[in-house]
Design a protein around this motif. Structure first.
Motif, PDB file in Angstrom:
ATOM      1  N   ARG A  13       0.864  -1.174   0.000  1.00 19.58           N
ATOM      2  CA  ARG A  13       0.000   0.000   0.000  1.00 19.58           C
ATOM      3  C   ARG A  13       0.903   1.227   0.000  1.00 19.58           C
ATOM      4  O   ARG A  13       1.943   1.239   0.655  1.00 19.58           O
ATOM      5  CB  ARG A  13      -0.886  -0.002   1.238  1.00 19.58           C
ATOM      6  N   GLY A  14       0.505   2.259  -0.726  1.00 18.59           N
ATOM      7  CA  GLY A  14       1.332   3.452  -0.772  1.00 18.59           C
ATOM      8  C   GLY A  14       0.784   4.494  -1.721  1.00 18.59           C
ATOM      9  O   GLY A  14      -0.424   4.743  -1.742  1.00 18.59           O
ATOM     10  N   GLU A  15       1.683   5.043  -2.528  1.00 20.07           N
ATOM     11  CA  GLU A  15       1.310   6.180  -3.374  1.00 20.07           C
ATOM     12  C   GLU A  15       1.952   6.093  -4.758  1.00 20.07           C
ATOM     13  O   GLU A  15       3.064   5.596  -4.911  1.00 20.07           O
ATOM     14  CB  GLU A  15       1.807   7.490  -2.754  1.00 20.07           C
ATOM     15  N   LEU A  16       1.222   6.641  -5.703  1.00 19.80           N
ATOM     16  CA  LEU A  16       1.770   7.015  -7.001  1.00 19.80           C
ATOM     17  C   LEU A  16       1.984   8.515  -6.892  1.00 19.80           C
ATOM     18  O   LEU A  16       1.016   9.262  -6.676  1.00 19.80           O
ATOM     19  CB  LEU A  16       0.787   6.687  -8.127  1.00 19.80           C
ATOM     20  N   ARG A  17       3.218   8.950  -6.966  1.00 22.00           N
ATOM     21  CA  ARG A  17       3.546  10.363  -6.765  1.00 22.00           C
ATOM     22  C   ARG A  17       3.909  11.035  -8.090  1.00 22.00           C
ATOM     23  O   ARG A  17       4.576  10.439  -8.933  1.00 22.00           O
ATOM     24  CB  ARG A  17       4.738  10.501  -5.824  1.00 22.00           C
ATOM     25  N   LEU A  18       3.496  12.286  -8.210  1.00 33.08           N
ATOM     26  CA  LEU A  18       3.894  13.141  -9.329  1.00 33.08           C
ATOM     27  C   LEU A  18       4.788  14.229  -8.759  1.00 33.08           C
ATOM     28  O   LEU A  18       4.389  14.965  -7.849  1.00 33.08           O
ATOM     29  CB  LEU A  18       2.667  13.756 -10.008  1.00 33.08           C
ATOM     30  N   LEU A  19       5.999  14.293  -9.272  1.00 34.66           N
ATOM     31  CA  LEU A  19       6.958  15.311  -8.850  1.00 34.66           C
ATOM     32  C   LEU A  19       7.194  16.264 -10.021  1.00 34.66           C
ATOM     33  O   LEU A  19       7.414  15.834 -11.147  1.00 34.66           O
ATOM     34  CB  LEU A  19       8.275  14.660  -8.433  1.00 34.66           C
ATOM     35  N   ALA A  20       7.127  17.545  -9.738  1.00 37.00           N
ATOM     36  CA  ALA A  20       7.402  18.585 -10.732  1.00 37.00           C
ATOM     37  C   ALA A  20       8.653  19.310 -10.267  1.00 37.00           C
ATOM     38  O   ALA A  20       8.629  19.975  -9.226  1.00 37.00           O
ATOM     39  CB  ALA A  20       6.229  19.541 -10.865  1.00 37.00           C
ATOM     40  N   ASP A  21       9.733  19.143 -10.999  1.00 32.07           N
ATOM     41  CA  ASP A  21      11.019  19.717 -10.597  1.00 32.07           C
ATOM     42  C   ASP A  21      11.358  19.309  -9.155  1.00 32.07           C
ATOM     43  O   ASP A  21      11.756  20.138  -8.332  1.00 32.07           O
ATOM     44  CB  ASP A  21      11.028  21.238 -10.752  1.00 32.07           C
ATOM     45  N   ASP A  22      11.165  18.023  -8.871  1.00 29.41           N
ATOM     46  CA  ASP A  22      11.455  17.409  -7.572  1.00 29.41           C
ATOM     47  C   ASP A  22      10.607  17.952  -6.420  1.00 29.41           C
ATOM     48  O   ASP A  22      10.936  17.752  -5.257  1.00 29.41           O
ATOM     49  CB  ASP A  22      12.942  17.497  -7.234  1.00 29.41           C
ATOM     50  N   VAL A  23       9.505  18.624  -6.736  1.00 31.31           N
ATOM     51  CA  VAL A  23       8.553  19.086  -5.725  1.00 31.31           C
ATOM     52  C   VAL A  23       7.313  18.197  -5.827  1.00 31.31           C
ATOM     53  O   VAL A  23       6.804  17.955  -6.927  1.00 31.31           O
ATOM     54  CB  VAL A  23       8.168  20.567  -5.953  1.00 31.31           C
ATOM     55  N   ALA A  24       6.813  17.701  -4.689  1.00 32.85           N
ATOM     56  CA  ALA A  24       5.615  16.862  -4.684  1.00 32.85           C
ATOM     57  C   ALA A  24       4.420  17.690  -5.161  1.00 32.85           C
ATOM     58  O   ALA A  24       3.984  18.610  -4.485  1.00 32.85           O
ATOM     59  CB  ALA A  24       5.370  16.314  -3.290  1.00 32.85           C
ATOM     60  N   ALA A  25       3.906  17.345  -6.346  1.00 33.13           N
ATOM     61  CA  ALA A  25       2.811  18.101  -6.935  1.00 33.13           C
ATOM     62  C   ALA A  25       1.466  17.413  -6.756  1.00 33.13           C
ATOM     63  O   ALA A  25       0.433  18.070  -6.710  1.00 33.13           O
ATOM     64  CB  ALA A  25       3.083  18.322  -8.421  1.00 33.13           C
ATOM     65  N   GLY A  26       1.480  16.095  -6.650  1.00 38.23           N
ATOM     66  CA  GLY A  26       0.237  15.368  -6.498  1.00 38.23           C
ATOM     67  C   GLY A  26       0.499  13.913  -6.208  1.00 38.23           C
ATOM     68  O   GLY A  26       1.633  13.431  -6.339  1.00 38.23           O
ATOM     69  N   LYS A  27      -0.569  13.201  -5.822  1.00 40.81           N
ATOM     70  CA  LYS A  27      -0.416  11.788  -5.502  1.00 40.81           C
ATOM     71  C   LYS A  27      -1.748  11.070  -5.592  1.00 40.81           C
ATOM     72  O   LYS A  27      -2.821  11.688  -5.545  1.00 40.81           O
ATOM     73  CB  LYS A  27       0.141  11.608  -4.101  1.00 40.81           C
ATOM     74  N   MET A  28      -1.654   9.779  -5.744  1.00 41.35           N
ATOM     75  CA  MET A  28      -2.803   8.885  -5.638  1.00 41.35           C
ATOM     76  C   MET A  28      -2.472   7.861  -4.574  1.00 41.35           C
ATOM     77  O   MET A  28      -1.377   7.280  -4.592  1.00 41.35           O
ATOM     78  CB  MET A  28      -3.073   8.170  -6.963  1.00 41.35           C
ATOM     79  N   ASP A  29      -3.389   7.648  -3.639  1.00 42.32           N
ATOM     80  CA  ASP A  29      -3.230   6.598  -2.645  1.00 42.32           C
ATOM     81  C   ASP A  29      -3.684   5.298  -3.291  1.00 42.32           C
ATOM     82  O   ASP A  29      -4.816   5.210  -3.798  1.00 42.32           O
ATOM     83  CB  ASP A  29      -4.068   6.890  -1.404  1.00 42.32           C
ATOM     84  N   ILE A  30      -2.806   4.286  -3.265  1.00 41.42           N
ATOM     85  CA  ILE A  30      -3.070   3.037  -3.980  1.00 41.42           C
ATOM     86  C   ILE A  30      -2.673   1.829  -3.136  1.00 41.42           C
ATOM     87  O   ILE A  30      -1.952   1.953  -2.145  1.00 41.42           O
ATOM     88  CB  ILE A  30      -2.307   2.981  -5.318  1.00 41.42           C
ATOM     89  N   SER A  31      -3.132   0.669  -3.577  1.00 44.40           N
ATOM     90  CA  SER A  31      -2.621  -0.600  -3.084  1.00 44.40           C
ATOM     91  C   SER A  31      -2.624  -1.567  -4.255  1.00 44.40           C
ATOM     92  O   SER A  31      -3.408  -1.413  -5.207  1.00 44.40           O
ATOM     93  CB  SER A  31      -3.455  -1.140  -1.925  1.00 44.40           C
ATOM     94  N   ILE A  32      -1.738  -2.547  -4.177  1.00 47.87           N
ATOM     95  CA  ILE A  32      -1.661  -3.573  -5.215  1.00 47.87           C
ATOM     96  C   ILE A  32      -1.673  -4.935  -4.519  1.00 47.87           C
ATOM     97  O   ILE A  32      -0.816  -5.211  -3.681  1.00 47.87           O
ATOM     98  CB  ILE A  32      -0.396  -3.418  -6.073  1.00 47.87           C
ATOM     99  N   HIS A  33      -2.664  -5.739  -4.874  1.00 44.03           N
ATOM    100  CA  HIS A  33      -2.783  -7.097  -4.337  1.00 44.03           C
ATOM    101  C   HIS A  33      -3.178  -8.009  -5.485  1.00 44.03           C
ATOM    102  O   HIS A  33      -4.166  -7.732  -6.173  1.00 44.03           O
ATOM    103  CB  HIS A  33      -3.804  -7.166  -3.212  1.00 44.03           C
ATOM    104  N   SER A  34      -2.414  -9.065  -5.669  1.00 44.59           N
ATOM    105  CA  SER A  34      -2.612  -9.989  -6.792  1.00 44.59           C
ATOM    106  C   SER A  34      -2.559  -9.181  -8.080  1.00 44.59           C
ATOM    107  O   SER A  34      -1.579  -8.502  -8.327  1.00 44.59           O
ATOM    108  CB  SER A  34      -3.915 -10.763  -6.644  1.00 44.59           C
ATOM    109  N   ASP A  35      -3.630  -9.215  -8.849  1.00 44.75           N
ATOM    110  CA  ASP A  35      -3.649  -8.476 -10.113  1.00 44.75           C
ATOM    111  C   ASP A  35      -4.580  -7.270 -10.053  1.00 44.75           C
ATOM    112  O   ASP A  35      -5.067  -6.803 -11.074  1.00 44.75           O
ATOM    113  CB  ASP A  35      -4.037  -9.399 -11.263  1.00 44.75           C
TER     114      ASP A  35
END
Length: 98
Positions: A13-35
């Motif tokens: 469980r964690g995040e998909l992060r978007l960095l703009a010039d190494d600054v945290a610009a946005g994120k999605m909270d996600i988890s991956i289990h099986s497929d």
């Protein structure tokens, strides 16, 4: 420069992060289990609102799912709304509730 990173803990469980010039610009909270890649929440930092960053995060989420053979369970209201608006675009990766 924009880049993405996925950071998961030992429970996948964690995040998909978007960095703009190494600054945290946005994120999605996600988890991956099986497929299944479950997305819970999308957030864009206020200083980056209105720049299409939520859509960039969605595009990266979809690209990742397709590349890794995952189905997306869209619990996030934003992602679910996009899937409903464009069902043909996401039908191959959308895990719909039965």
């Amino acid at each position: 420069m924009k880049r993405f990173e996925i950071v998961l803990n030992e429970h996948r469980r964690g995040e998909l992060r978007l960095l703009a010039d190494d600054v945290a610009a946005g994120k999605m909270d996600i988890s991956i289990h099986s497929d299944v890649l479950t997305v819970y929440h999308t957030e864009v930092d206020p200083q980056f609102e209105g720049m299409g960053y939520a859509k960039l995060l969605l595009s990266e989420l979809v690209r990742t799912a397709r590349n890794d053979g995952l189905k997306i369970k869209p619990l996030c209201p934003y992602v679910h709304a996009q899937f409903k608006r464009h069902p043909d675009e996401y039908q191959d990766i959308w895990l719909k509730d039965e």
